[in-house]
Design an enzyme around this catalytic site. Sequence first.
Site, PDB file in Angstrom:
ATOM      1  N   ARG A   1       0.875  -1.187   0.000  1.00 51.91           N
ATOM      2  CA  ARG A   1       0.000   0.000   0.000  1.00 51.91           C
ATOM      3  C   ARG A   1       0.901   1.222   0.000  1.00 51.91           C
ATOM      4  O   ARG A   1       1.714   1.400   0.913  1.00 51.91           O
ATOM      5  CB  ARG A   1      -0.909   0.003   1.235  1.00 51.91           C
ATOM      6  CG  ARG A   1      -1.622   1.319   1.430  1.00 51.91           C
ATOM      7  CD  ARG A   1      -2.713   1.266   2.486  1.00 51.91           C
ATOM      8  NE  ARG A   1      -3.897   0.579   1.998  1.00 51.91           N
ATOM      9  CZ  ARG A   1      -5.103   0.691   2.521  1.00 51.91           C
ATOM     10  NH1 ARG A   1      -5.306   1.470   3.572  1.00 51.91           N
ATOM     11  NH2 ARG A   1      -6.131   0.030   2.027  1.00 51.91           N
TER      12      ARG A   1
ATOM     13  N   HIS B   1      -7.591   0.901  -6.157  1.00 53.34           N
ATOM     14  CA  HIS B   1      -7.747   0.073  -4.956  1.00 53.34           C
ATOM     15  C   HIS B   1      -8.396  -1.234  -5.417  1.00 53.34           C
ATOM     16  O   HIS B   1      -9.559  -1.517  -5.117  1.00 53.34           O
ATOM     17  CB  HIS B   1      -8.619   0.809  -3.936  1.00 53.34           C
ATOM     18  CG  HIS B   1      -8.574   0.231  -2.549  1.00 53.34           C
ATOM     19  ND1 HIS B   1      -7.824  -0.889  -2.216  1.00 53.34           N
ATOM     20  CD2 HIS B   1      -9.199   0.608  -1.400  1.00 53.34           C
ATOM     21  CE1 HIS B   1      -7.985  -1.147  -0.931  1.00 53.34           C
ATOM     22  NE2 HIS B   1      -8.818  -0.269  -0.417  1.00 53.34           N
TER      23      HIS B   1
ATOM     24  N   GLN C   1     -10.235  -3.856  -3.007  1.00 54.61           N
ATOM     25  CA  GLN C   1     -11.521  -3.400  -2.477  1.00 54.61           C
ATOM     26  C   GLN C   1     -12.642  -3.685  -3.463  1.00 54.61           C
ATOM     27  O   GLN C   1     -13.753  -4.102  -3.086  1.00 54.61           O
ATOM     28  CB  GLN C   1     -11.452  -1.894  -2.179  1.00 54.61           C
ATOM     29  CG  GLN C   1     -12.745  -1.311  -1.646  1.00 54.61           C
ATOM     30  CD  GLN C   1     -13.072  -1.754  -0.236  1.00 54.61           C
ATOM     31  OE1 GLN C   1     -12.245  -1.627   0.658  1.00 54.61           O
ATOM     32  NE2 GLN C   1     -14.277  -2.277  -0.017  1.00 54.61           N
TER      33      GLN C   1
ATOM     34  N   ASP D   1     -17.222   7.200  -0.859  1.00 54.05           N
ATOM     35  CA  ASP D   1     -15.871   7.071  -0.295  1.00 54.05           C
ATOM     36  C   ASP D   1     -15.543   8.435   0.313  1.00 54.05           C
ATOM     37  O   ASP D   1     -16.235   9.431   0.045  1.00 54.05           O
ATOM     38  CB  ASP D   1     -14.891   6.697  -1.426  1.00 54.05           C
ATOM     39  CG  ASP D   1     -13.453   6.486  -0.945  1.00 54.05           C
ATOM     40  OD1 ASP D   1     -13.239   6.284   0.266  1.00 54.05           O
ATOM     41  OD2 ASP D   1     -12.540   6.531  -1.795  1.00 54.05           O
TER      42      ASP D   1
ATOM     43  N   CYS E   1     -16.436   1.799   1.254  1.00 53.70           N
ATOM     44  CA  CYS E   1     -15.246   0.967   1.491  1.00 53.70           C
ATOM     45  C   CYS E   1     -14.716   1.147   2.912  1.00 53.70           C
ATOM     46  O   CYS E   1     -13.987   0.303   3.399  1.00 53.70           O
ATOM     47  CB  CYS E   1     -14.182   1.278   0.455  1.00 53.70           C
ATOM     48  SG  CYS E   1     -13.592   2.982   0.486  1.00 53.70           S
TER      49      CYS E   1
ATOM     50  N   ARG F   1     -13.633  -8.396   2.361  1.00 51.32           N
ATOM     51  CA  ARG F   1     -12.227  -8.153   2.040  1.00 51.32           C
ATOM     52  C   ARG F   1     -11.414  -9.430   2.291  1.00 51.32           C
ATOM     53  O   ARG F   1     -10.542  -9.782   1.515  1.00 51.32           O
ATOM     54  CB  ARG F   1     -11.668  -7.006   2.903  1.00 51.32           C
ATOM     55  CG  ARG F   1     -12.302  -5.640   2.683  1.00 51.32           C
ATOM     56  CD  ARG F   1     -12.066  -5.105   1.282  1.00 51.32           C
ATOM     57  NE  ARG F   1     -10.667  -5.107   0.905  1.00 51.32           N
ATOM     58  CZ  ARG F   1      -9.779  -4.171   1.235  1.00 51.32           C
ATOM     59  NH1 ARG F   1     -10.159  -3.116   1.941  1.00 51.32           N
ATOM     60  NH2 ARG F   1      -8.512  -4.238   0.843  1.00 51.32           N
TER      61      ARG F   1
HETATM   62  N1   CP Z   1     -11.252   0.054   2.808  1.00 51.05           N
HETATM   63  C1   CP Z   1      -9.965  -0.029   3.194  1.00 51.05           C
HETATM   64  O1   CP Z   1      -9.046  -0.257   2.397  1.00 51.05           O
HETATM   65  O2   CP Z   1      -9.801   0.136   4.523  1.00 51.05           O
HETATM   66  P1   CP Z   1      -8.405   0.293   5.277  1.00 51.05           P
HETATM   67  O3   CP Z   1      -7.815   1.606   4.842  1.00 51.05           O
HETATM   68  O4   CP Z   1      -8.760   0.276   6.736  1.00 51.05           O
HETATM   69  O5   CP Z   1      -7.517  -0.842   4.894  1.00 51.05           O
HETATM   70  N1  NVA Z   2      -9.969   6.780  -1.390  1.00 53.63           N
HETATM   71  C1  NVA Z   2      -9.591   6.350  -0.056  1.00 53.63           C
HETATM   72  C2  NVA Z   2      -9.824   4.893   0.123  1.00 53.63           C
HETATM   73  C3  NVA Z   2      -9.585   4.396   1.520  1.00 53.63           C
HETATM   74  C4  NVA Z   2      -9.753   2.931   1.670  1.00 53.63           C
HETATM   75  C5  NVA Z   2      -8.146   6.702   0.220  1.00 53.63           C
HETATM   76  O1  NVA Z   2      -7.304   6.503  -0.662  1.00 53.63           O
HETATM   77  O2  NVA Z   2      -7.861   7.186   1.315  1.00 53.63           O
END
Ligand code: CP
Ligand code: NVA
Length: 297
Positions: free
Chosen positions: A100, A127, A130, A217, A256, A284
């Site tokens: 990530r 993502h 997700q 989101d 999400c 997930r």
């Molecule tokens: N939705 C999601 O990716 O959550 P986290 O940021 O908690 O991993």
């Molecule tokens: N768009 C959001 C998704 C979080 C899971 C971010 O990147 O923070």
Amino acid sequence: MHFLSIEESNASTLGALIAHAAEMKAHRGENTDLPLAGQTWAIIFTKASTRTRVSFEVGIRELGGNVMFLSKNDIQLGRGEPIKDTARVLGRMVHGAVIRTFAQQDVVDFATYSGIPTINALTDEEHPCQIMADLLTIREKLGTWTGKKIAFIGDGDNNMSRSWMWAAKHLGFEFVVAAPKSCLPPKSFMDRLAAPNVSLTTDPAVAAKDANVINTDVWLSMGQEDQSEKEALFSDFQVNAALLKNCAPGHVILHCLPAYRGKEITECVLEEHADTIFQQAENRLHAQKAILARITQ
Ligand code: CP
Ligand code: NVA
């Protein structure tokens, strides 16, 4: 094999992953198939996470593997060691990596230089993991995504919106993005997407009308927290009871998470649809396991 984006995926891979995730969910705990037995995986995160980190840690263990979590603050990556050097070291020691970070190119470079199966656990671009959980949830709640109208209301030019648009291109459902004008995807992206079933609007009511699924989101993604001027653009883009009045009967709300109540979604709508939203979060785990099993085949 890697899992780096929905863009690079296709309908048959997405369909197979969802079917396998559903099967793994139905048979959780039976542990007959341990595709990661004898393997150690690294989870390398330069952004915060609850769901993704926990679901990967649990999923890797349930598939028979060992796992180590590496925060950027604990490894030399955080002090500027290049991703390609980190990749060449880890590629000689671990069997797979879940990353990530900010730049999509870093995940691509890690995959290239490490030579081990690599999964994108969120970048600024996409993502993809997700989306797999979201599709599984839609299949469970509505039976199928085929013929459904799915709307995304919020930042139309973020990782979630983009991954959803690629999923719509591959799977063919109607997908409408509602966002303030400056937060819609640029023409260059739409030209690359080239999906006639994906449309853009600045009117959330247009997106919500007859929608079977409403997705939202955060207005400010990780790394954008100081952009309060951007957040101010979204006041008309909240998922609230008034917006949902013209959705299709039996519509599903997806988020999400994490959610900011009173911003992109009201407390009332979130709690009314909490069963679905937390089922989506649970999914997930099952989706992650299907991805892990597929890329290590
Ligand atoms: N939705 C999601 O990716 O959550 P986290 O940021 O908690 O991993
Ligand atoms: N768009 C959001 C998704 C979080 C899971 C971010 O990147 O923070």
